[in-house]
Design a protein around this motif. Structure first.
Motif, PDB file in Angstrom:
ATOM      1  N   LEU A  22      95.069  17.640  32.804  1.00 58.03           N
ATOM      2  CA  LEU A  22      95.605  18.630  33.796  1.00 58.03           C
ATOM      3  C   LEU A  22      97.023  17.933  34.183  1.00 58.03           C
ATOM      4  CD1 LEU A  22      92.916  20.000  36.192  1.00 58.03           C
ATOM      5  CD2 LEU A  22      93.978  21.057  34.374  1.00 58.03           C
ATOM      6  N   SER A  23      98.120  18.607  34.167  1.00 52.60           N
ATOM      7  CA  SER A  23      99.392  18.125  34.846  1.00 52.60           C
ATOM      8  C   SER A  23      99.641  18.364  36.112  1.00 52.60           C
ATOM      9  CB  SER A  23     100.751  19.123  33.967  1.00 52.60           C
ATOM     10  OG  SER A  23     100.637  20.350  34.636  1.00 52.60           O
ATOM     11  N   SER A  63     101.178  19.941  38.150  1.00 49.78           N
ATOM     12  CA  SER A  63     101.373  21.314  38.699  1.00 49.78           C
ATOM     13  C   SER A  63      99.990  22.254  38.384  1.00 49.78           C
ATOM     14  CB  SER A  63     102.413  22.113  37.949  1.00 49.78           C
ATOM     15  OG  SER A  63     102.387  22.193  36.709  1.00 49.78           O
ATOM     16  N   MET A  64      99.199  21.612  37.773  1.00 52.01           N
ATOM     17  CA  MET A  64      97.730  22.283  37.448  1.00 52.01           C
ATOM     18  C   MET A  64      96.807  22.084  38.176  1.00 52.01           C
ATOM     19  SD  MET A  64      98.185  22.011  33.303  1.00 52.01           S
ATOM     20  CE  MET A  64      96.864  23.014  33.126  1.00 52.01           C
ATOM     21  N   ASP A 116      98.436  27.049  36.823  1.00 53.74           N
ATOM     22  CA  ASP A 116      99.432  26.179  36.651  1.00 53.74           C
ATOM     23  C   ASP A 116     100.602  26.828  37.544  1.00 53.74           C
ATOM     24  OD1 ASP A 116     101.671  24.503  36.231  1.00 53.74           O
ATOM     25  OD2 ASP A 116     101.574  24.760  33.853  1.00 53.74           O
TER      26      ASP A 116
END
Length: 153
Positions: free
Chosen positions: A3-4, A6-7, A58
């Motif tokens: 997961l980034s 922003s996620m 996201d």
């Protein structure tokens, strides 16, 4: 798929959904299952209130990237994962594996040692097999699409 920043990924019971989360889920399932796959069926089947839902969103992209629903029958030591849906822009990123692994882990948490069932689109048999599922039926047509039943013992 890691997961980034922003996620986000989270489990929700049906009554915990915000209206915007519910709308995003139903829209993604409609866009993929009904419109893209041209499978005209009743996606709103009355079962969502009985399921746990896992969603990955996201904020930097289009919002909801993917979701599954999970049913656990702890007394019967079984679980079922269904309505596995991935937004077109998130396909090929490993998101499907992340969604399914989260479902497997949650099922085992709620009913340790349970068998997990999926009604899989037949073309995804190898993918589900890589997660430990084995085929237990012949190919059959469900909502106009070839499916197979698979179980992860």
């Amino acid at each position: 798929m890691p997961l980034s920043d922003s996620m986000t990924a989270k489990w929700l019971a049906f009554d915990a959904f915000s209206l915007s989360e519910l709308y995003a889920l139903l829209k993604l399932r409609q866009d993929v299952f009904i419109l893209e796959q041209e499978s005209f069926y009743a996606d709103i089947d009355g079962k969502d209130p009985d399921a746990l839902h896992y969603m990955i969103t996201d904020r930097a992209a289009s919002g909801l990237l993917g979701a599954i629903r999970l049913f656990v029958e702890a007394g019967e030591n079984t679980a079922r994962i269904g309505r596995v849906v991935i937004a077109p822009e998130a396909r090929g990123t490993g998101l499907g594996r992340s969604l399914m692994q989260a479902g497997i882990d949650k099922a085992q948490e709620l009913a340790p040692g349970c068998g997990i069932h999926v009604s899989a689109q037949a073309y995804l048999e190898k993918f589900y097999g890589s997660l430990g599922f084995r085929t237990v039926s012949e190919v059959y047509i469900e909502d106009g699409i070839p499916h197979i039943d698979m179980i992860r013992p």
